[in-house]
Write a protein that holds these residues in place. Sequence first.
Motif, PDB file in Angstrom:
ATOM      1  N   PRO A  85      -1.371   3.834  -1.159  1.00 45.05           N
ATOM      2  CA  PRO A  85      -0.821   2.615  -1.564  1.00 45.05           C
ATOM      3  C   PRO A  85      -0.974   1.258  -1.070  1.00 45.05           C
ATOM      4  O   PRO A  85      -1.019   1.395   0.169  1.00 45.05           O
ATOM      5  N   ALA A  86      -0.778   0.199  -1.762  1.00 43.81           N
ATOM      6  CA  ALA A  86      -0.983  -1.001  -1.240  1.00 43.81           C
ATOM      7  C   ALA A  86      -0.212  -1.423  -0.060  1.00 43.81           C
ATOM      8  O   ALA A  86      -0.529  -2.425   0.912  1.00 43.81           O
ATOM      9  N   SER A  87       1.306  -0.907  -0.203  1.00 39.15           N
ATOM     10  CA  SER A  87       2.230  -1.097   0.843  1.00 39.15           C
ATOM     11  C   SER A  87       1.876  -0.546   2.033  1.00 39.15           C
ATOM     12  O   SER A  87       2.579  -0.779   3.072  1.00 39.15           O
ATOM     13  N   THR A  88       0.884   0.499   2.308  1.00 39.48           N
ATOM     14  CA  THR A  88       0.644   0.965   3.554  1.00 39.48           C
ATOM     15  C   THR A  88      -0.747   0.758   3.908  1.00 39.48           C
ATOM     16  O   THR A  88      -1.036   1.721   4.626  1.00 39.48           O
ATOM     17  N   ILE A  89      -1.363  -0.055   3.464  1.00 38.93           N
ATOM     18  CA  ILE A  89      -2.707  -0.288   4.065  1.00 38.93           C
ATOM     19  C   ILE A  89      -2.542  -0.737   5.483  1.00 38.93           C
ATOM     20  O   ILE A  89      -2.008  -1.774   5.986  1.00 38.93           O
ATOM     21  N   ASP A  90      -3.684  -0.142   6.179  1.00 38.76           N
ATOM     22  CA  ASP A  90      -3.882  -0.394   7.713  1.00 38.76           C
ATOM     23  C   ASP A  90      -4.282  -2.012   7.866  1.00 38.76           C
ATOM     24  O   ASP A  90      -5.319  -2.438   7.346  1.00 38.76           O
ATOM     25  N   PRO A  91      -3.465  -2.792   8.647  1.00 36.23           N
ATOM     26  CA  PRO A  91      -3.913  -4.030   8.688  1.00 36.23           C
ATOM     27  C   PRO A  91      -5.323  -4.072   9.481  1.00 36.23           C
ATOM     28  O   PRO A  91      -6.116  -4.956   9.444  1.00 36.23           O
TER      29      PRO A  91
END
Length: 223
Positions: A85-91
């Motif tokens: 999910p876009a909200s859990t993308i690794d920086p």
Amino acid sequence: MKSPSSDSKNSLSSFLGNAFLFAVPAALIVMLGIVGFAFVGGMKKETKKDEAAVAASAPAPVDAPAAVGGSAPAAPAAGGGASAPASTIDPAVMALGKQSYMLCAACHGPDGSGLKAGPALMAPSLVGSKLLLADPDVSLLIILKGIAKENMNYMGVMAPLAAGLDDEKLAAVLTYTRNEWGNSAPAVTVEQAAAARAKFANVDAPAGVKRSEIEAIVAAHKK
């Protein structure tokens, strides 16, 4: 020698003076008490009004729909592997994607809107791009095989970048562009990139795939 009447007057004056000195503070205390009571009462009323206003403006709770037959597992993302999910993308993935995008910025521009070449653009804008935000396999095919030059709508050429980007960088650059400049889409995983590289390896398009054939090629390689 003082007269009795003089003593009476002095006693009366002393009594009145003492009474006055007592009455003034007492009156002040009573007045302050009344004012304080009114102030506290007003504050309570205002507090109740504020609480009522907050309660009225708060959205009504929405009951979560009951699952039918238990919780259903999430459907896997198209293109092989599960998209994050876009909200859990690794920086760290976004940072690698931004770095890898420097290869693309020469035509798509640093802000993804397409680099201008006079009145024309070197490449199409990636902001809100339907191809970019669609099935990840679409973008993976385009990057791996390139796009054939069929007209002069854009001055640049989308060359194949399979040799220039490994699976990690390929997944990262797509994750970055799909979630930058106001875009929002699930991340592309390294597994998806590797799967696309393998299944599109037999696509014979040395000059790049035609835009009109992209969706058909992707559909033909679905398992």
